[in-house]
Design an enzyme around this catalytic site. Structure first.
Site, PDB file in Angstrom:
ATOM      1  N   GLU A 210       0.886  -1.174   0.000  1.00 38.14           N
ATOM      2  CA  GLU A 210       0.000   0.000   0.000  1.00 38.14           C
ATOM      3  C   GLU A 210       0.919   1.218   0.000  1.00 38.14           C
ATOM      4  O   GLU A 210       1.449   1.606   1.040  1.00 38.14           O
ATOM      5  CB  GLU A 210      -0.889  -0.004   1.252  1.00 38.14           C
ATOM      6  CG  GLU A 210      -1.879  -1.168   1.306  1.00 38.14           C
ATOM      7  CD  GLU A 210      -3.072  -0.975   0.370  1.00 38.14           C
ATOM      8  OE1 GLU A 210      -3.301   0.154  -0.113  1.00 38.14           O
ATOM      9  OE2 GLU A 210      -3.760  -1.973   0.103  1.00 38.14           O
ATOM     10  N   CYS A 244      -2.290   9.437   2.580  1.00 38.41           N
ATOM     11  CA  CYS A 244      -1.773   8.886   1.314  1.00 38.41           C
ATOM     12  C   CYS A 244      -2.684   9.209   0.141  1.00 38.41           C
ATOM     13  O   CYS A 244      -2.225   9.334  -0.987  1.00 38.41           O
ATOM     14  CB  CYS A 244      -1.590   7.378   1.433  1.00 38.41           C
ATOM     15  SG  CYS A 244      -3.094   6.539   1.940  1.00 38.41           S
TER      16      CYS A 244
HETATM   17  P1  NAD Z   1       8.115   4.721   5.077  1.00 35.86           P
HETATM   18  O1  NAD Z   1       8.123   3.919   3.826  1.00 35.86           O
HETATM   19  O2  NAD Z   1       9.276   5.621   5.335  1.00 35.86           O
HETATM   20  O3  NAD Z   1       8.006   3.779   6.368  1.00 35.86           O
HETATM   21  C1  NAD Z   1       6.990   2.816   6.516  1.00 35.86           C
HETATM   22  C2  NAD Z   1       7.475   1.698   7.430  1.00 35.86           C
HETATM   23  O4  NAD Z   1       8.601   1.083   6.820  1.00 35.86           O
HETATM   24  C3  NAD Z   1       7.926   2.159   8.821  1.00 35.86           C
HETATM   25  O5  NAD Z   1       7.453   1.212   9.768  1.00 35.86           O
HETATM   26  C4  NAD Z   1       9.427   2.157   8.737  1.00 35.86           C
HETATM   27  O6  NAD Z   1      10.043   1.834   9.958  1.00 35.86           O
HETATM   28  C5  NAD Z   1       9.723   1.081   7.718  1.00 35.86           C
HETATM   29  N1  NAD Z   1      10.916   1.367   6.900  1.00 35.86           N
HETATM   30  C6  NAD Z   1      11.400   2.592   6.549  1.00 35.86           C
HETATM   31  N2  NAD Z   1      12.503   2.449   5.791  1.00 35.86           N
HETATM   32  C7  NAD Z   1      12.719   1.119   5.644  1.00 35.86           C
HETATM   33  C8  NAD Z   1      13.709   0.342   4.966  1.00 35.86           C
HETATM   34  N3  NAD Z   1      14.697   0.905   4.279  1.00 35.86           N
HETATM   35  N4  NAD Z   1      13.622  -1.008   5.039  1.00 35.86           N
HETATM   36  C9  NAD Z   1      12.622  -1.604   5.710  1.00 35.86           C
HETATM   37  N5  NAD Z   1      11.682  -0.922   6.395  1.00 35.86           N
HETATM   38  C10 NAD Z   1      11.706   0.420   6.361  1.00 35.86           C
HETATM   39  O7  NAD Z   1       6.737   5.509   5.049  1.00 35.86           O
HETATM   40  P2  NAD Z   1       6.223   6.589   6.086  1.00 35.86           P
HETATM   41  O8  NAD Z   1       7.052   7.827   5.928  1.00 35.86           O
HETATM   42  O9  NAD Z   1       6.080   5.996   7.429  1.00 35.86           O
HETATM   43  O10 NAD Z   1       4.743   6.866   5.526  1.00 35.86           O
HETATM   44  C11 NAD Z   1       4.482   7.754   4.514  1.00 35.86           C
HETATM   45  C12 NAD Z   1       4.309   7.064   3.177  1.00 35.86           C
HETATM   46  O11 NAD Z   1       3.366   6.028   3.294  1.00 35.86           O
HETATM   47  C13 NAD Z   1       3.777   7.975   2.107  1.00 35.86           C
HETATM   48  O12 NAD Z   1       4.462   7.729   0.906  1.00 35.86           O
HETATM   49  C14 NAD Z   1       2.318   7.573   1.982  1.00 35.86           C
HETATM   50  O13 NAD Z   1       1.746   7.835   0.731  1.00 35.86           O
HETATM   51  C15 NAD Z   1       2.392   6.126   2.256  1.00 35.86           C
HETATM   52  N6  NAD Z   1       1.112   5.647   2.756  1.00 35.86           N
HETATM   53  C16 NAD Z   1       0.362   4.822   1.977  1.00 35.86           C
HETATM   54  C17 NAD Z   1      -0.881   4.401   2.421  1.00 35.86           C
HETATM   55  C18 NAD Z   1      -1.749   3.499   1.608  1.00 35.86           C
HETATM   56  O14 NAD Z   1      -2.709   2.980   2.172  1.00 35.86           O
HETATM   57  N7  NAD Z   1      -1.482   3.279   0.336  1.00 35.86           N
HETATM   58  C19 NAD Z   1      -1.343   4.814   3.664  1.00 35.86           C
HETATM   59  C20 NAD Z   1      -0.549   5.653   4.426  1.00 35.86           C
HETATM   60  C21 NAD Z   1       0.690   6.053   3.971  1.00 35.86           C
END
Ligand code: NAD
Length: 451
Positions: A210, A244
């Site tokens: 997602e 998002c």
């Molecule tokens: P992110 O990708 O930075 O982090 C998400 C999760 O992944 C966190 O738990 C984090 O600890 C982990 N993570 C971060 N870097 C990682 C890596 N290199 N390897 C493994 N795990 C890692 O996202 P965010 O900043 O927490 O959230 C914002 C993003 O999420 C935006 O792009 C938004 O559009 C998206 N989002 C999508 C939805 C959806 O339903 N499609 C909903 C909410 C947010």
């Protein structure tokens, strides 16, 4: 770095015991979750206030209330979803019957982001439990209070061999990804989505991703401007744009641009006040790093409204920027904040052209009364999901599977879609032994004659 092998091994053993496949066990687990959340409503609201300054209204409607509704819907329908589905059998298979069984994958990993830190961890958990899986949740490190409460609720409700929460940041997430799960459900950014898929590929683990992206919002010349302004302002500025599926940018028809923007300004004041930086219920930006990134966009194009920010409070006013082009920094990536850039168009073809040159969006919104225009946009553009004459609201319907396409994600969930996501569809043919049709077997006698 902790070794997560033992917790996953325990979950695999527990799964193999078949306890989680019993539908009564799943229903009881979901009832427990509902009670656990209800008993912790105030603590959760306080945590969301501390992490993001979410108002109680926002915390309830978009996080707590949302998952309670998902629970209610799942509890109501689960007994019918778990039944094997009888499907048609072709004439060539005469004598047999065909069924589709939904079976749980096993042990699922759920990785959640910070923007709706409770909802985006618990909603997939509901699907995982409903489908009969065990699960490990890795909540976001950027919302520590909410993640802590979430961990406490889960450990109070379930043994760790069934559901457990692992706290930590990127390194923890990476360590978990080194383990072999049966399913990975990830919500987060596009670049991290690619990391997840690469890790999953090593074990051919199925994934739901997602992700995010730039979701366009088109306002055509015949739109109901008053309603459009209100629905767009709410969809964009709720959670300070950290949603998002928030409208990322506007495509305004030139003929209504000025009238719409005037209406949008008035509506935004009605919803968030003359001085939103002093509004105690306006969500803040999650961290100093995210705040700085957003502030760097404030000089793009021309400022139409807003533009102020408070570093101490990590708060940015609802802002609209006009005269923006696709070349501006704000148009390069998902904004994820309360800043709305405006592009203009004369012909709808320019809009379609502009969107087609970029990755497929997670959401798309079109405001128009004209059916032909609606059809042209819905047929002509691929996007995860969206609304005609509204924003964001499709997310809250349990009858609409929610997910992205292309760069904005893989797979979908919510409602029955949530149950299906965490279930493998096992197709089974039950054959008769009363007779045997000979056509499929090789005709040895005739074959030998030809030699
Ligand atoms: P992110 O990708 O930075 O982090 C998400 C999760 O992944 C966190 O738990 C984090 O600890 C982990 N993570 C971060 N870097 C990682 C890596 N290199 N390897 C493994 N795990 C890692 O996202 P965010 O900043 O927490 O959230 C914002 C993003 O999420 C935006 O792009 C938004 O559009 C998206 N989002 C999508 C939805 C959806 O339903 N499609 C909903 C909410 C947010």
């Amino acid at each position: 770095m902790e070794n997560y092998n033992s917790i996953i091994a325990k979950q695999k053993d527990f799964f193999r015991s078949e306890v989680t496949k019993d539908v009564s066990y799943r229903l009881e687990a979901l009832h427990k979750l509902r009670n656990g959340i209800k008993n912790n409503e105030q603590v959760l609201m306080d945590a969301l206030r501390a992490d993001l300054n979410k108002s109680e209204f926002d915390a309830y409607t978009s996080e707590i209330g949302f998952v309670l509704e998902e629970l209610r819907f799942t509890l109501k329908h689960l007994r019918s979803w778990v039944k094997p589905k009888k499907v048609k059998t072709p004439l060539t298979h005469i004598g047999s019957r065909s069924y589709i069984y939904s079976e749980p994958y096993g042990v699922a990993l759920i990785i959640a982001p910070w923007n709706y830190p409770f909802q985006l961890a618990i909603a997939p958990l509901i699907g995982a439990i409903a489908a009969g899986n065990c699960a490990v949740i890795k909540p976001s490190e950027l919302t520590p209070k909410t993640s802590e409460i979430l961990g406490k609720i889960i450990s109070d409700l379930y043994p760790e061999e069934y559901i457990s929460v692992v706290q930590g940041g990127v390194e923890t997430s990476q360590a978990l990804l080194n383990e072999k799960f049966d399913y990975i459900f990830f919500t987060g950014s596009v670049p991290v989505g690619k990391v997840i898929m690469e890790a999953a590929a090593k074990n051919l683990t199925p994934v739901t991703l997602e992700l995010g992206g730039k979701s366009p919002c088109i306002v055509h010349k015949d739109a109901n401007l008053k309603l459009a302004a209100k629905r767009i302002a709410w969809g964009k500025f709720t959670n300070a744009g950290q949603t998002c599926i928030a409208p990322d940018y506007l495509y305004l028809h030139k003929s209504i641009k000025d009238q719409f923007l005037q209406q949008f300004k008035e509506t935004t004041i009605e919803l968030y006040g003359e001085h939103p930086l002093n509004n105690v219920n306006f969500t803040r930006i999650v961290s100093g790093r995210h705040f700085q990134r957003l502030c760097s966009f404030l000089d793009n194009g021309e400022l139409f409204m807003g533009g102020s920010a408070n570093q101490e409070k990590l708060s940015i006013e609802p802002t609209v920027l006009t005269h923006v082009t696709w070349e501006d920094p704000i148009m390069q990536d998902e904004i994820f904040g309360p800043i709305l850039p405006v592009l203009e168009y004369d012909e709808l073809s320019e809009v379609l052209e502009g969107i087609h040159r970029h990755p497929k969006p997670l959401a798309l919104y079109i405001f128009t009364e004209n059916n032909a225009i609606q059809k042209e946009v819905l047929n002509g553009i691929s996007f995860g999901g969206g609304c005609v004459n509204d924003t964001v609201y499709h997310f809250a319907s349990p009858y609409l599977p929610f997910g992205g396409v292309g760069n904005s994600g893989i797979g979908a969930y919510h409602g029955k879609g949530n149950y299906d996501t965490f279930s493998h569809q096992k197709s089974v043919l039950k054959q008769t032994t009363l007779f045997d049709i000979p056509f499929r077997y090789p005709d040895v006698k005739n074959g030998l004659k030809k030699i």
